[in-house]
Design an enzyme around this catalytic site. Structure first.
Site, PDB file in Angstrom:
ATOM      1  N   TYR A   1       4.915  30.989   7.187  1.00 58.45           N
ATOM      2  CA  TYR A   1       3.567  31.575   7.190  1.00 58.45           C
ATOM      3  C   TYR A   1       3.349  32.291   5.845  1.00 58.45           C
ATOM      4  O   TYR A   1       4.298  32.633   5.148  1.00 58.45           O
ATOM      5  CB  TYR A   1       3.484  32.553   8.372  1.00 58.45           C
ATOM      6  CG  TYR A   1       2.161  33.254   8.502  1.00 58.45           C
ATOM      7  CD1 TYR A   1       1.009  32.546   8.839  1.00 58.45           C
ATOM      8  CD2 TYR A   1       2.065  34.626   8.290  1.00 58.45           C
ATOM      9  CE1 TYR A   1      -0.208  33.194   8.959  1.00 58.45           C
ATOM     10  CE2 TYR A   1       0.852  35.285   8.414  1.00 58.45           C
ATOM     11  CZ  TYR A   1      -0.283  34.565   8.738  1.00 58.45           C
ATOM     12  OH  TYR A   1      -1.479  35.203   8.854  1.00 58.45           O
TER      13      TYR A   1
ATOM     14  N   THR B   1       2.742  35.166   4.723  1.00 56.09           N
ATOM     15  CA  THR B   1       3.361  36.446   4.342  1.00 56.09           C
ATOM     16  C   THR B   1       4.885  36.392   4.319  1.00 56.09           C
ATOM     17  O   THR B   1       5.518  37.361   3.933  1.00 56.09           O
ATOM     18  CB  THR B   1       2.985  37.554   5.354  1.00 56.09           C
ATOM     19  OG1 THR B   1       3.425  37.132   6.642  1.00 56.09           O
ATOM     20  CG2 THR B   1       1.491  37.818   5.372  1.00 56.09           C
ATOM     21  N   LYS B   2       5.489  35.297   4.750  1.00 54.11           N
ATOM     22  CA  LYS B   2       6.938  35.263   4.918  1.00 54.11           C
ATOM     23  C   LYS B   2       7.653  35.120   3.557  1.00 54.11           C
ATOM     24  O   LYS B   2       7.001  34.899   2.535  1.00 54.11           O
ATOM     25  CB  LYS B   2       7.321  34.143   5.884  1.00 54.11           C
ATOM     26  CG  LYS B   2       6.723  34.344   7.296  1.00 54.11           C
ATOM     27  CD  LYS B   2       7.397  35.449   8.068  1.00 54.11           C
ATOM     28  CE  LYS B   2       6.690  36.065   9.247  1.00 54.11           C
ATOM     29  NZ  LYS B   2       6.030  35.319  10.256  1.00 54.11           N
ATOM     30  N   ASN B   3       8.980  35.231   3.547  1.00 61.63           N
ATOM     31  CA  ASN B   3       9.712  35.272   2.264  1.00 61.63           C
ATOM     32  C   ASN B   3       9.491  34.034   1.415  1.00 61.63           C
ATOM     33  O   ASN B   3       9.482  34.125   0.195  1.00 61.63           O
ATOM     34  CB  ASN B   3      11.207  35.496   2.504  1.00 61.63           C
ATOM     35  CG  ASN B   3      11.492  36.902   3.004  1.00 61.63           C
ATOM     36  OD1 ASN B   3      10.646  37.500   3.679  1.00 61.63           O
ATOM     37  ND2 ASN B   3      12.642  37.441   2.681  1.00 61.63           N
TER      38      ASN B   3
END
Ligand SMILES: *Cc1c(COP(=O)(O)O)cnc(C)c1O
Length: 399
Positions: free
Chosen positions: A195, A197-199
């Site tokens: 997604y 916002t993920k790393n």
């Protein structure tokens, strides 16, 4: 800006007008070129880019199989489905998690048995999990909160003793390690999220990893209608006939997403080093602030630092968490709350009947937590600004 925030900031840093979003993807020209190349290639859906991304991802986390999916939510649903979870079954789900961890259990037809968190890391509380096991419990879904691995030796011990399967929700845990072993290589099913916002991100996307060839085959088939042959093999000169061996889902990754993900994966060491440096800067900038509790990292683990979550010592403050967030927002700082625990949402409260008293640790943590901005494109000066602003707000509102 509210009067309170203005007053709080009327010190040396009032000349710092900055806008710091909570999160921002780190997309370089290389990702853009890779996506454009895929658009030009004539193959947009699942195909060779997805296959290459899967192989590279499996290598990185030392798993035998990696299967690209449309989201971690889809991956969790597929994982439970591949394990045969269905009506009459129960699944242990930590209350301190995102919507998907609980919803996918319901999608699978099973009952989400919510579990409290440990007060230190906000990961699943295993003694509470053991208490909540019944004859119907089939699976436990540990969530590596913020990127700090759960105590997997203990999770595996409990699962073995009670004959439970493990589906790890590793949406926060790339790249995390537990006792030197990568998250993604430890359990029958592990699910990662890409997604925005993920790393690392593919816009939307996820990955399921497993060492089990039978589970891999089920997840692989069921992500795309349960068909025996994927379209890109049928359309590229293979035999046209296929069979539907299971009423599967439409949960495949696309090659556009995979092209983006391959470049992100290659850049992960650099992105991660920046995250770690920013966390180090937060930790030293905030270390002496008595009004908050900072996140801790156990020895023997590698933290993925997906989130930087601080906890307010509300006893020492005259204002609530929500008011602190408002002051930060007024100063141009985006924040978030991970999470409002599942048991406090109306579905779990009103339909399933869960109550605050059943989850004392999660309930206590829920009103104290703030996720501060953390993303690889953040500048060290942004961390200084967030830390100094938070310090000013808390000092001004001390009890
Ligand atoms: C983000 C997240 C998910 C869902 O990921 P998607 O890829 O958006 O479906 C699941 N679990 C947790 C803990 C998450 O933070």
């Amino acid at each position: 800006m509210s009067t309170r925030a203005q007053q709080a900031l009327s010190g040396e840093h009032s000349s710092w007008p900055r806008t710091i979003p909570f999160s921002r993807p780190d997309i370089s020209e290389e990702e853009i070129a890779a996506v454009v190349n895929t658009l030009r290639s004539g193959w947009l859906s699942i195909g060779p880019e997805t296959q290459a991304f899967e192989a590279e991802f499996a290598g990185l986390v030392s798993a035998r199989h990696a299967i690209g999916v449309s989201s971690a939510t889809a991956g969790l649903h597929l994982g439970l489905n591949a394990l045969g979870v269905g009506a009459g079954d129960e699944v242990l789900v930590p209350t301190f998690t995102f919507a998907s961890t609980g919803a996918t259990v319901v999608h699978a037809g099973a009952y989400p048995r919510l579990v409290d968190c440990d007060p230190e890391h906000l990961n699943i509380d295993l003694s509470d999990a053991a208490r909540k096991c019944t004859r119907c419990t089939k699976v436990v879904v540990p969530v590596h909160f913020a990127g700090h691995p759960c105590p997997m030796d203990e999770v595996q011990g409990m699962a073995a003793e009670r004959e439970l399967a493990i589906v790890e929700d590793a949406a926060h845990a790339l790249p995390a390690k537990y006792h030197g072993r990568s998250i993604g290589s430890l359990s029958p099913i592990t699910v990662f999220s890409f997604y925005a916002t993920k790393n690392i991100t593919t816009g939307e996307g996820g990955m399921v990893t497993t060492d089990d060839a039978v589970l891999a085959e089920r997840v692989r088939g069921r992500r795309l209608h349960g068909m025996t042959r994927e379209a890109w093999r049928r359309y590229s000169g293979g035999p046209w006939r296929y069979d539907i061996s299971y009423p599967g889902f439409k949960y495949n990754m696309t090659d556009i997403a995979a092209a983006l993900g391959r470049v992100q994966l290659k850049r992960l060491p650099v992105l991660q080093a920046r995250r770690e440096a920013l966390v180090g800067r937060y930790q030293s900038a905030l270390a002496d602030l008595e009004e908050i509790e900072l996140p801790v990292s156990d020895p023997g683990i590698q933290h993925a630092w997906h989130l930087y979550v601080v906890r307010l010592q509300l006893e020492r403050l005259r204002i609530s968490r929500d008011e602190v967030i408002r002051c930060l927002n007024d100063a141009g700082i985006g924040t978030s709350v991970h999470f409002v625990p599942l048991h406090q949402h109306s579905y779990y409260r009103d339909v399933l009947g869960y109550r605050d008293e059943q989850f004392p640790h999660a309930t206590a943590a829920a009103e104290r937590i703030i996720s501060l901005p953390l993303y690889s494109r953040m500048e060290p000066a942004d961390v200084d600004y967030v830390a100094e602003t938070l310090r000013a707000i808390l000092r001004y509102n001390r009890r």
